[in-house]
Write an enzyme that holds these catalytic residues in place. Structure first.
Site, PDB file in Angstrom:
ATOM      1  N   HIS A  85     -29.016 -14.756 -19.546  1.00  0.00           N
ATOM      2  CA  HIS A  85     -28.733 -15.187 -20.924  1.00  0.00           C
ATOM      3  C   HIS A  85     -29.052 -16.650 -21.166  1.00  0.00           C
ATOM      4  O   HIS A  85     -28.573 -17.230 -22.128  1.00  0.00           O
ATOM      5  CB  HIS A  85     -27.263 -14.880 -21.265  1.00  0.00           C
ATOM      6  CG  HIS A  85     -26.975 -13.404 -21.302  1.00  0.00           C
ATOM      7  ND1 HIS A  85     -25.705 -12.879 -21.275  1.00  0.00           N
ATOM      8  CD2 HIS A  85     -27.807 -12.327 -21.356  1.00  0.00           C
ATOM      9  CE1 HIS A  85     -25.763 -11.547 -21.324  1.00  0.00           C
ATOM     10  NE2 HIS A  85     -27.034 -11.186 -21.360  1.00  0.00           N
ATOM     11  N   CYS A 121     -36.388 -29.472 -35.806  1.00  0.00           N
ATOM     12  CA  CYS A 121     -37.252 -29.746 -34.652  1.00  0.00           C
ATOM     13  C   CYS A 121     -38.050 -31.018 -34.940  1.00  0.00           C
ATOM     14  O   CYS A 121     -38.765 -31.091 -35.958  1.00  0.00           O
ATOM     15  CB  CYS A 121     -38.211 -28.576 -34.434  1.00  0.00           C
ATOM     16  SG  CYS A 121     -39.440 -28.924 -33.156  1.00  0.00           S
ATOM     17  N   CYS A 174     -42.190 -30.022 -34.816  1.00  0.00           N
ATOM     18  CA  CYS A 174     -42.883 -29.264 -35.867  1.00  0.00           C
ATOM     19  C   CYS A 174     -42.139 -29.300 -37.207  1.00  0.00           C
ATOM     20  O   CYS A 174     -42.715 -29.058 -38.262  1.00  0.00           O
ATOM     21  CB  CYS A 174     -43.108 -27.812 -35.436  1.00  0.00           C
ATOM     22  SG  CYS A 174     -41.603 -26.815 -35.464  1.00  0.00           S
ATOM     23  N   GLY A 199     -16.083 -10.960 -12.776  1.00  0.00           N
ATOM     24  CA  GLY A 199     -15.733 -11.679 -14.002  1.00  0.00           C
ATOM     25  C   GLY A 199     -16.510 -11.271 -15.224  1.00  0.00           C
ATOM     26  O   GLY A 199     -16.869 -12.109 -16.053  1.00  0.00           O
ATOM     27  N   THR A 200     -16.747  -9.952 -15.369  1.00  0.00           N
ATOM     28  CA  THR A 200     -17.442  -9.513 -16.580  1.00  0.00           C
ATOM     29  C   THR A 200     -16.788  -8.264 -17.135  1.00  0.00           C
ATOM     30  O   THR A 200     -16.342  -7.392 -16.398  1.00  0.00           O
ATOM     31  CB  THR A 200     -18.941  -9.248 -16.329  1.00  0.00           C
ATOM     32  OG1 THR A 200     -19.568  -8.844 -17.563  1.00  0.00           O
ATOM     33  CG2 THR A 200     -19.179  -8.194 -15.269  1.00  0.00           C
TER      34      THR A 200
HETATM   35  N1  APR Z   1     -11.133 -13.965 -12.521  1.00  0.00           N
HETATM   36  C1  APR Z   1     -11.820 -12.792 -12.659  1.00  0.00           C
HETATM   37  N2  APR Z   1     -12.065 -12.212 -13.854  1.00  0.00           N
HETATM   38  C2  APR Z   1     -11.609 -12.846 -14.947  1.00  0.00           C
HETATM   39  C3  APR Z   1     -10.893 -14.065 -14.895  1.00  0.00           C
HETATM   40  C4  APR Z   1     -10.661 -14.623 -13.610  1.00  0.00           C
HETATM   41  N3  APR Z   1      -9.990 -15.775 -13.441  1.00  0.00           N
HETATM   42  N4  APR Z   1     -10.577 -14.435 -16.166  1.00  0.00           N
HETATM   43  C5  APR Z   1     -11.079 -13.483 -16.979  1.00  0.00           C
HETATM   44  N5  APR Z   1     -11.684 -12.531 -16.253  1.00  0.00           N
HETATM   45  C6  APR Z   1     -12.386 -11.332 -16.709  1.00  0.00           C
HETATM   46  C7  APR Z   1     -11.793 -10.680 -17.934  1.00  0.00           C
HETATM   47  O1  APR Z   1     -10.837  -9.716 -17.558  1.00  0.00           O
HETATM   48  C8  APR Z   1     -13.026 -10.030 -18.574  1.00  0.00           C
HETATM   49  O2  APR Z   1     -13.167  -8.686 -18.159  1.00  0.00           O
HETATM   50  O3  APR Z   1     -13.679 -11.734 -17.072  1.00  0.00           O
HETATM   51  C9  APR Z   1     -14.195 -10.847 -18.043  1.00  0.00           C
HETATM   52  C10 APR Z   1     -14.897 -11.684 -19.100  1.00  0.00           C
HETATM   53  O4  APR Z   1     -15.483 -10.788 -20.021  1.00  0.00           O
HETATM   54  P1  APR Z   1     -16.222 -11.377 -21.316  1.00  0.00           P
HETATM   55  O5  APR Z   1     -15.362 -12.426 -21.935  1.00  0.00           O
HETATM   56  O6  APR Z   1     -16.675 -10.209 -22.113  1.00  0.00           O
HETATM   57  O7  APR Z   1     -17.482 -12.150 -20.709  1.00  0.00           O
HETATM   58  P2  APR Z   1     -18.840 -11.518 -20.182  1.00  0.00           P
HETATM   59  O8  APR Z   1     -18.596 -10.165 -19.595  1.00  0.00           O
HETATM   60  O9  APR Z   1     -19.489 -12.530 -19.331  1.00  0.00           O
HETATM   61  O10 APR Z   1     -19.690 -11.345 -21.538  1.00  0.00           O
HETATM   62  C11 APR Z   1     -21.003 -10.875 -21.398  1.00  0.00           C
HETATM   63  O11 APR Z   1     -21.331 -11.260 -23.759  1.00  0.00           O
HETATM   64  O12 APR Z   1     -21.019 -12.586 -25.625  1.00  0.00           O
HETATM   65  C12 APR Z   1     -21.916 -12.220 -24.646  1.00  0.00           C
HETATM   66  O13 APR Z   1     -23.701 -13.542 -23.918  1.00  0.00           O
HETATM   67  C13 APR Z   1     -22.312 -13.407 -23.818  1.00  0.00           C
HETATM   68  O14 APR Z   1     -22.922 -13.449 -21.470  1.00  0.00           O
HETATM   69  C14 APR Z   1     -21.927 -13.030 -22.392  1.00  0.00           C
HETATM   70  C15 APR Z   1     -21.850 -11.512 -22.468  1.00  0.00           C
END
Ligand code: APR
Length: 244
Positions: free
Chosen positions: A119, A148, A151, A189-190
């Site tokens: 990203h 910009c 341009c 962490g996603t």
């Molecule tokens: N340790 C582990 N996990 C954690 C922690 C922590 N300390 N704190 C939060 N989380 C988890 C949450 O439970 C959640 O499931 O991290 C996750 C974060 O999820 P999102 O906020 O949705 O972030 P992400 O998954 O990276 O989002 C993906 O969405 O908005 C777009 O481009 C943006 O790259 C991003 C994409």
């Protein structure tokens, strides 16, 4: 379920025996460093703002000043952040392939290299008309909306991928190849709800990789995880990545 001594030991053993290991990360990896996530209930960015207004070409066209003010706030927050124990644990394992959705530089500052960024990076601005002009940003003193200077055809916008925009072709191809050719795929962490990035998890699973999920809460990856460790990345990753 919350990580236990048994599940931590099982995950550490899978990692120890892994031959080609990929780590796929999201905003939760940087959360312990004080960098805001997107979907955490209450304090996640998207629980307070409409992502289409702040992270899409349409939102930028409608109110570029609002968008750049939001990015300035995030940049100042990131400028105060330091890599946490999870970033450092990953940096101690250069044998792992890093694929991240994050746009901060905490993995780099921890010492990781060759990071596959799906990203983009928040530390630059580019011409929204794609004239090629790019500027590196002082994250402590980020700029606001401006045209910009090269341009003048459009405003300058962060070098990140917005909703509705294509992922960088090279990074996506590298990430797909890594996911399809690894034997351990660590998801950390996603929420695993944003595609095509989240599709890498199933792609790894279909190719026979063991999927380990490290997350504070259940996520879109929970159902296909072979092992799910619920807890904070900065506490769990050092445990399961330690060598020996
Ligand atoms: N340790 C582990 N996990 C954690 C922690 C922590 N300390 N704190 C939060 N989380 C988890 C949450 O439970 C959640 O499931 O991290 C996750 C974060 O999820 P999102 O906020 O949705 O972030 P992400 O998954 O990276 O989002 C993906 O969405 O908005 C777009 O481009 C943006 O790259 C991003 C994409």
């Amino acid at each position: 379920m919350a990580a236990t001594a048994e599940t931590l030991a099982a995950a550490a053993r899978i990692v120890r025996e892994g031959k080609k290991i990929v780590c796929f990360s999201g905003a939760g990896l940087s959360a312990p460093s004080g960098v805001g996530t997107f979907r955490d209930p209450g304090d996640g960015w998207w629980s307070r703002h409409d992502p289409m207004k702040l992270a899409s070409p349409e939102g930028f066209a409608e109110d570029p000043d609002l968008v750049m003010k939001w990015y300035a706030a995030r940049r100042r927050q990131m400028a105060e952040a330091d890599p946490n124990a999870a970033h450092l644990a990953l940096a101690h394992r250069p044998d792992l392939i890093q694929i991240t959705q994050n746009t901060d530089d905490l993995l780099d500052r921890a010492g990781c290299t060759d990071i596959i960024r799906l990203h983009g990076s928040i530390n630059g601005d580019r011409c929204h008309a794609n004239c090629g002009h790019v500027e590196m940003i002082d994250m402590h003193d980020p700029p606001g909306h401006r045209s910009c200077p090269c341009c003048g055809a459009a405003g300058m916008r962060p070098t990140v991928v917005w909703f509705g925009e294509a992922l960088p072709a090279g990074a996506w191809s590298e990430a797909e190849d890594a996911a399809r050719n690894c034997d351990v795929f660590i998801v950390v962490g996603t929420s695993a709800v944003v595609y095509p990035a989240a599709g890498l998890i199933a792609a790894a699973g279909h190719s026979g990789a063991t999927i380990i999920v490290v997350n504070r809460d259940p996520s879109g990856a929970s159902e296909i995880a072979h092992l799910e460790l619920l807890g904070s990345a900065d506490e769990i990753l050092p445990e399961i990545l330690a060598e020996g």
